[in-house]
Design a protein around this motif. Structure first.
Motif, mmCIF file in Angstrom:
data_model
loop_
_atom_site.group_PDB
_atom_site.id
_atom_site.type_symbol
_atom_site.label_atom_id
_atom_site.label_comp_id
_atom_site.label_asym_id
_atom_site.label_seq_id
_atom_site.Cartn_x
_atom_site.Cartn_y
_atom_site.Cartn_z
ATOM 1 N N HIS A 48 -5.112 -0.465 6.063
ATOM 2 C CA HIS A 48 -5.087 0.303 7.345
ATOM 3 C C HIS A 48 -6.217 0.145 8.490
ATOM 4 O O HIS A 48 -6.937 1.258 8.652
ATOM 5 N N HIS A 56 -10.484 1.077 1.427
ATOM 6 C CA HIS A 56 -10.352 2.053 2.362
ATOM 7 C C HIS A 56 -11.892 2.043 2.935
ATOM 8 O O HIS A 56 -12.680 2.463 2.434
ATOM 9 N N HIS A 58 0.877 -1.292 -0.158
ATOM 10 C CA HIS A 58 -0.091 -0.058 -0.041
ATOM 11 C C HIS A 58 0.857 1.289 -0.024
ATOM 12 O O HIS A 58 1.272 1.957 1.118
ATOM 13 N N ASP A 111 1.105 2.870 3.862
ATOM 14 C CA ASP A 111 -0.008 3.710 3.224
ATOM 15 C C ASP A 111 1.123 5.013 3.026
ATOM 16 O O ASP A 111 0.701 5.883 3.368
ATOM 17 N N TYR A 171 -12.623 2.967 -2.330
ATOM 18 C CA TYR A 171 -12.563 3.904 -1.271
ATOM 19 C C TYR A 171 -14.206 4.232 -0.739
ATOM 20 O O TYR A 171 -14.878 4.549 -1.493
ATOM 21 N N ARG A 214 -5.972 9.679 7.070
ATOM 22 C CA ARG A 214 -7.201 9.156 6.852
ATOM 23 C C ARG A 214 -6.666 7.497 6.898
ATOM 24 O O ARG A 214 -6.163 7.154 5.946
ATOM 25 N N LYS A 256 -9.010 -1.468 -5.918
ATOM 26 C CA LYS A 256 -8.979 -0.680 -4.688
ATOM 27 C C LYS A 256 -10.481 0.180 -4.830
ATOM 28 O O LYS A 256 -10.745 0.809 -5.704
HETATM 29 ZN ZN ZN Z 1 -6.806 4.680 2.480
#
Ligand code: ZN
Ligand code: DOR
Ligand code: ZN
Length: 356
Positions: free
Chosen positions: A153, A129, A10, A225, A97, A200, A95
């Motif tokens: 994360h 995320h 990441h 991240d 979000y 974040r 990915k």
């Molecule tokens: Zn993220």
């Protein structure tokens, strides 16, 4: 002490659109200085990587300038599920979000989310995320569709508890935790500085931090991240969220090994074996990292390779230093000096990447 080549699943390279923060040459120099021989890059560039054209361009930029191995994620929008499926084999993963972060990518409506989980081919992870209750949304979609979900994360007690419960039920769920969520909490925010401490998900409570340590057995990967923004941006009027992390992760984690908080085999599992297994990455021959477990380091006191040029860990004194990095038999980093040239890295989704 010799470790296998470490993999960061990441990272944010800022090419295209944010090269003053990082490009493939500077970001992979930071990776090598931090002991990483491969990075998986997120799609929230400008423009973002959300279709074939932007994906081809992103991979070409990485092939031209990366100094270590790499692969590129594709990013979900509310209407690109069927366009991304054909790219899956060549992508690090998909990915999504579910919560706002940096950049415009966000999918929070159930219809498009379900479409993405249903359309994405089974083999590659769907990395999300998701914060708080959105973690349950993602876990529910993985349960309903059988697609492998990778939670980025994880930072809070309730989230890691749900990861444990999902794994106990046999659901196809893996997760990563960042060094900043292991070693920093909201109590450190003031010392880091307003703006600079923005990230974040946000820095969590000391109890959240303790819960991550208590649940190490369900944490599959450590991932930085690495989200480079310049010092000027972070201390300006509209500080963007994110911390650079590639050059501090391994010293912090090696220090935790020395302090007995972590076994060396736990570290290698989460930075090499599990990333390879989860993302189906090849093992390049003759690729390793030599570290000095006793060497003292004051984080942030030496020049950094990342263009971000700062670290939230500045002033922290730890032990654990990267001495030498070898990628496919070639010295890529030695004693502070980057030796690998831009373009010497391989795209790990190219068949040739597994060869020497
Ligand atoms: Zn993220
Ligand atoms: O703090 C963050 N920064 N969180 C994200 O999810 C994105 C990242 C970035 O790209 O800067
Ligand atoms: Zn990120």
């Amino acid at each position: 002490m010799r470790l296998p080549g470490l993999i960061d699943v990441h990272v944010h390279m800022r090419e295209p659109g944010g090269e003053h923060k990082e490009d493939w040459a500077s970001g992979t120099a930071a990776a090598l200085a931090g002991g990483f021989t491969a990075v998986l890059a997120m799609p929230n560039t400008r423009p973002p990587v959300v279709d074939e054209e932007s994906f081809v361009q992103a991979r070409a930029a990485a092939r031209a300038r990366a100094r270590c191995d790499h692969a590129q994620y594709v990013g979900a929008t509310s209407d690109n599920a069927s366009a991304l499926a054909p790219l899956a084999e060549q992508a690090a993963g998909l990915k999504i979000y579910l919560d706002p972060s940096y950049g415009p990518l966000r999918v929070d409506r159930l219809g498009p989310l379900h479409q993405h989980f249903a359309a994405w081919p089974g083999g590659r992870p769907i990395a999300v995320h998701a914060e708080g209750a959105a973690v349950a949304t993602a876990v529910g979609l993985a349960a309903a569709t059988g697609r492998p979900l990778h939670l980025c994360h994880v930072s809070r007690r309730e989230e890691i508890a749900l990861v444990r419960a999902a794994k106990e039920r046999g659901l196809p769920v893996t997760c990563e935790v960042t060094p900043h969520n292991l070693f920093l909490s909201e109590r450190d925010a003031r010392a880091i500085g307003r703006g600079l401490c923005e990230v974040r998900p946000p820095l969590a409570t000391p109890a959240d931090c303790a819960a991550l340590w208590d649940n190490l057995d369900v944490i599959d990967c450590f991932a930085t991240d690495h989200a480079p923004h310049t010092y000027a941006e972070k201390t300006g009027a509209q500080p963007p969220p994110g911390f650079p992390g590639l050059e501090t992760a391994l010293p912090l984690l090696l220090n935790a090994v020395r302090e007995g908080r972590l076994g060396l085999e736990d570290l290698v599992a989460r930075l090499h074996h599990n990333p390879r297994r989860i993302f189906g990455l090849p093992l390049p021959p003759d690729t390793f990292v030599d570290v000095d477990l006793a060497a003292a380091v004051e984080l942030g006191s030496e020049p950094l390779q990342t263009r971000a040029g700062w670290t939230p860990f500045a002033g922290l004194k730890v032990r654990g230093r990267v001495r030498r990095v070898v990628v496919r038999g070639r010295e890529a980093f030695r004693d502070g000096e980057i030796l690998a040239l831009p373009g010497s890295g391989r795209d790990l989704r190219d068949a040739a990447a597994s060869r020497g």
